[in-house]
Design a protein around this motif. Structure first.
Motif, PDB file in Angstrom:
ATOM      1  N   LEU A 191      39.659  42.066  35.887  1.00  0.00           N
ATOM      2  CA  LEU A 191      39.236  41.984  37.280  1.00  0.00           C
ATOM      3  C   LEU A 191      40.185  41.118  38.094  1.00  0.00           C
ATOM      4  CD1 LEU A 191      37.129  42.686  39.400  1.00  0.00           C
ATOM      5  CD2 LEU A 191      35.819  40.674  38.685  1.00  0.00           C
ATOM      6  N   THR A 192      40.633  40.014  37.509  1.00  0.00           N
ATOM      7  CA  THR A 192      41.580  39.142  38.215  1.00  0.00           C
ATOM      8  C   THR A 192      42.916  39.846  38.424  1.00  0.00           C
ATOM      9  OG1 THR A 192      40.525  37.192  37.258  1.00  0.00           O
ATOM     10  CG2 THR A 192      42.752  36.912  38.137  1.00  0.00           C
ATOM     11  N   THR A 193      43.372  40.598  37.428  1.00  0.00           N
ATOM     12  CA  THR A 193      44.622  41.339  37.560  1.00  0.00           C
ATOM     13  C   THR A 193      44.539  42.374  38.672  1.00  0.00           C
ATOM     14  OG1 THR A 193      45.094  41.045  35.204  1.00  0.00           O
ATOM     15  CG2 THR A 193      46.278  42.800  36.352  1.00  0.00           C
ATOM     16  N   ILE A 194      43.389  43.052  38.730  1.00  0.00           N
ATOM     17  CA  ILE A 194      43.212  44.052  39.788  1.00  0.00           C
ATOM     18  C   ILE A 194      43.174  43.377  41.157  1.00  0.00           C
ATOM     19  CG2 ILE A 194      41.598  45.741  40.749  1.00  0.00           C
ATOM     20  CD1 ILE A 194      40.790  46.429  37.888  1.00  0.00           C
ATOM     21  N   ARG A 195      42.459  42.257  41.242  1.00  0.00           N
ATOM     22  CA  ARG A 195      42.258  41.592  42.531  1.00  0.00           C
ATOM     23  C   ARG A 195      43.489  40.854  43.014  1.00  0.00           C
ATOM     24  NH1 ARG A 195      40.211  36.551  43.792  1.00  0.00           N
ATOM     25  NH2 ARG A 195      39.860  36.160  41.583  1.00  0.00           N
ATOM     26  N   LEU A 199      45.720  45.182  43.794  1.00  0.00           N
ATOM     27  CA  LEU A 199      45.224  45.456  45.136  1.00  0.00           C
ATOM     28  C   LEU A 199      46.108  44.908  46.253  1.00  0.00           C
ATOM     29  CD1 LEU A 199      41.331  45.164  44.918  1.00  0.00           C
ATOM     30  CD2 LEU A 199      42.748  47.200  45.161  1.00  0.00           C
ATOM     31  N   PRO A 200      46.683  43.700  46.137  1.00  0.00           N
ATOM     32  CA  PRO A 200      47.577  43.242  47.216  1.00  0.00           C
ATOM     33  C   PRO A 200      48.748  44.181  47.463  1.00  0.00           C
ATOM     34  CG  PRO A 200      46.956  41.398  45.843  1.00  0.00           C
ATOM     35  CD  PRO A 200      46.421  42.624  45.163  1.00  0.00           C
ATOM     36  N   ALA A 201      49.294  44.757  46.394  1.00  0.00           N
ATOM     37  CA  ALA A 201      50.422  45.687  46.566  1.00  0.00           C
ATOM     38  C   ALA A 201      49.983  47.025  47.150  1.00  0.00           C
ATOM     39  CB  ALA A 201      51.124  45.902  45.221  1.00  0.00           C
ATOM     40  N   LEU A 202      48.729  47.412  46.870  1.00  0.00           N
ATOM     41  CA  LEU A 202      48.248  48.720  47.310  1.00  0.00           C
ATOM     42  C   LEU A 202      47.526  48.679  48.651  1.00  0.00           C
ATOM     43  CD1 LEU A 202      46.800  50.192  43.978  1.00  0.00           C
ATOM     44  CD2 LEU A 202      49.036  50.595  44.992  1.00  0.00           C
ATOM     45  N   ARG A 281      50.628  40.406  55.818  1.00  0.00           N
ATOM     46  CA  ARG A 281      50.914  38.981  55.936  1.00  0.00           C
ATOM     47  C   ARG A 281      50.110  38.157  54.935  1.00  0.00           C
ATOM     48  NH1 ARG A 281      53.359  36.672  60.248  1.00  0.00           N
ATOM     49  NH2 ARG A 281      51.978  34.855  60.057  1.00  0.00           N
ATOM     50  N   ARG A 282      48.858  38.533  54.722  1.00  0.00           N
ATOM     51  CA  ARG A 282      48.001  37.750  53.850  1.00  0.00           C
ATOM     52  C   ARG A 282      48.413  37.888  52.381  1.00  0.00           C
ATOM     53  NH1 ARG A 282      41.524  38.463  52.598  1.00  0.00           N
ATOM     54  NH2 ARG A 282      41.398  36.719  51.129  1.00  0.00           N
ATOM     55  N   PHE A 283      48.603  39.136  51.937  1.00  0.00           N
ATOM     56  CA  PHE A 283      48.868  39.357  50.516  1.00  0.00           C
ATOM     57  C   PHE A 283      50.314  39.179  50.138  1.00  0.00           C
ATOM     58  CE2 PHE A 283      44.961  41.926  51.232  1.00  0.00           C
ATOM     59  CZ  PHE A 283      44.143  41.238  50.359  1.00  0.00           C
ATOM     60  N   SER A 284      51.207  39.000  51.123  1.00  0.00           N
ATOM     61  CA  SER A 284      52.605  38.767  50.785  1.00  0.00           C
ATOM     62  C   SER A 284      52.878  37.301  50.471  1.00  0.00           C
ATOM     63  CB  SER A 284      53.506  39.219  51.946  1.00  0.00           C
ATOM     64  OG  SER A 284      53.227  38.472  53.121  1.00  0.00           O
ATOM     65  N   HIS A 285      51.933  36.438  50.804  1.00  0.00           N
ATOM     66  CA  HIS A 285      52.120  35.000  50.552  1.00  0.00           C
ATOM     67  C   HIS A 285      51.384  34.609  49.271  1.00  0.00           C
ATOM     68  CE1 HIS A 285      54.106  34.420  54.354  1.00  0.00           C
ATOM     69  NE2 HIS A 285      53.092  34.990  54.991  1.00  0.00           N
TER      70      HIS A 285
END
Length: 285
Positions: A191-195, A199-202, A281-285
């Motif tokens: 679950l942590t790997t997915i989250r 998911l940030p990349a997708l 912006r959020r998931f790139s950091h």
């Protein structure tokens, strides 16, 4: 014999494109966009502006029209949400696993693109009518699918699936599986790997696919009119009302309802673009 200095050569190469013709290609592009998009949209808005506010408001706020808004937007939202989940699953299976007839399954995803919408509507009625191959089993328990709002959701889900799959699939192909293996090696749960990794990349691709599926469903006509039954206040979609008013020579009413749908589409695109910018912006950091 003279030779160009390195700095002169760089300036010369910068001033000359490898493939020239920006001016003419830009001109043709603007001409194409103008005739295909700007003139029709501008004509619709100008024709709508010839109406008084009272005429416009009466046309777009009639209870029958409001009921069609509720069905069109609600069913499109449900269908796009279903496609968001299952489109991601289908993309994951097509990218990460090998199985028999994989290419055939991959090709079938594009079937809603190639199949005429009227043919799709007839096929869905054949399947989900009370005497259909699938609908007869639900009919035993008193559940009707065809000629109900459930049938509308199924039709809009059917035509929207390829948009999510084809948007997410290339991103998944570029996403290295080593990142997931590294996350697992560091002790992260699935679950942590997915989250935190997948998911940030997708997320930008998922939002794009969701927006495309929603927009496509919102303007769908052919596949819905067969399975919906077109009952006023119950299963009548907004595009059908626009066509009906045009056939009744109520062009002002059709233009007013079409303008509402057009403005709703613009608002939706602005919201989705904002969400994409925020997620990037959020998931790139």
């Amino acid at each position: 014999m003279t030779t160009l200095a390195p700095s002169s050569f760089l300036r010369s190469s910068r001033s000359r494109n490898v493939i020239p013709g920006f001016g003419i290609t830009m001109g043709f592009s603007l001409l194409y966009i103008t005739f295909l998009f700007l003139i029709p949209v501008g004509g619709l808005l100008l024709f709508t502006m010839t109406q008084s506010w009272d005429q416009f408001w009466r046309a777009i706020s009639h209870p029958q029209v409001v009921a069609s808004y509720r069905l069109s937007f609600g069913a499109s939202l449900i269908g796009a949400t279903i496609n968001l989940v299952f489109g991601l699953l289908v993309s994951w299976v097509l990218v990460r696993y090998q199985f028999p007839f994989k290419r055939l399954v991959d090709a079938l995803i594009d079937l809603p693109f190639a199949l005429p919408t009227a043919v799709a509507g007839i096929a869905l009625v054949t399947l989900y009518a009370s005497t259909g191959w699938v609908g007869q089993y639900f009919h035993v328990y008193g559940i009707r699918i065809a000629y109900t709002q459930i049938g509308v959701v199924i039709a809009l889900t059917y035509i929207g699936l390829p948009f999510v799959v084809r948007t997410v699939q290339p991103v998944l192909e570029d996403l290295e599986s080593e990142l997931e293996e590294a996350s697992a090696a560091l002790g992260a749960s699935r679950l942590t790997t997915i989250r935190r990794v997948i998911l940030p990349a997708l997320m930008p691709a998922l939002l794009t696919g969701y927006a495309l599926a929603f927009a496509r469903a919102l303007g769908e006509y052919g596949s819905v009119v067969f399975i919906s039954g077109n009952l006023p206040y119950l299963t009548e979609i907004t595009p059908l009302l626009i066509v009906a008013k045009a056939e009744q020579y109520d062009y002002q009413g059709a233009a007013a309802i079409g303008t509402v749908m057009l403005l709703a589409a613009f608002v939706m695109l602005l919201v989705i673009n904002g969400l994409q910018w925020w997620s990037t912006r959020r998931f790139s950091h």
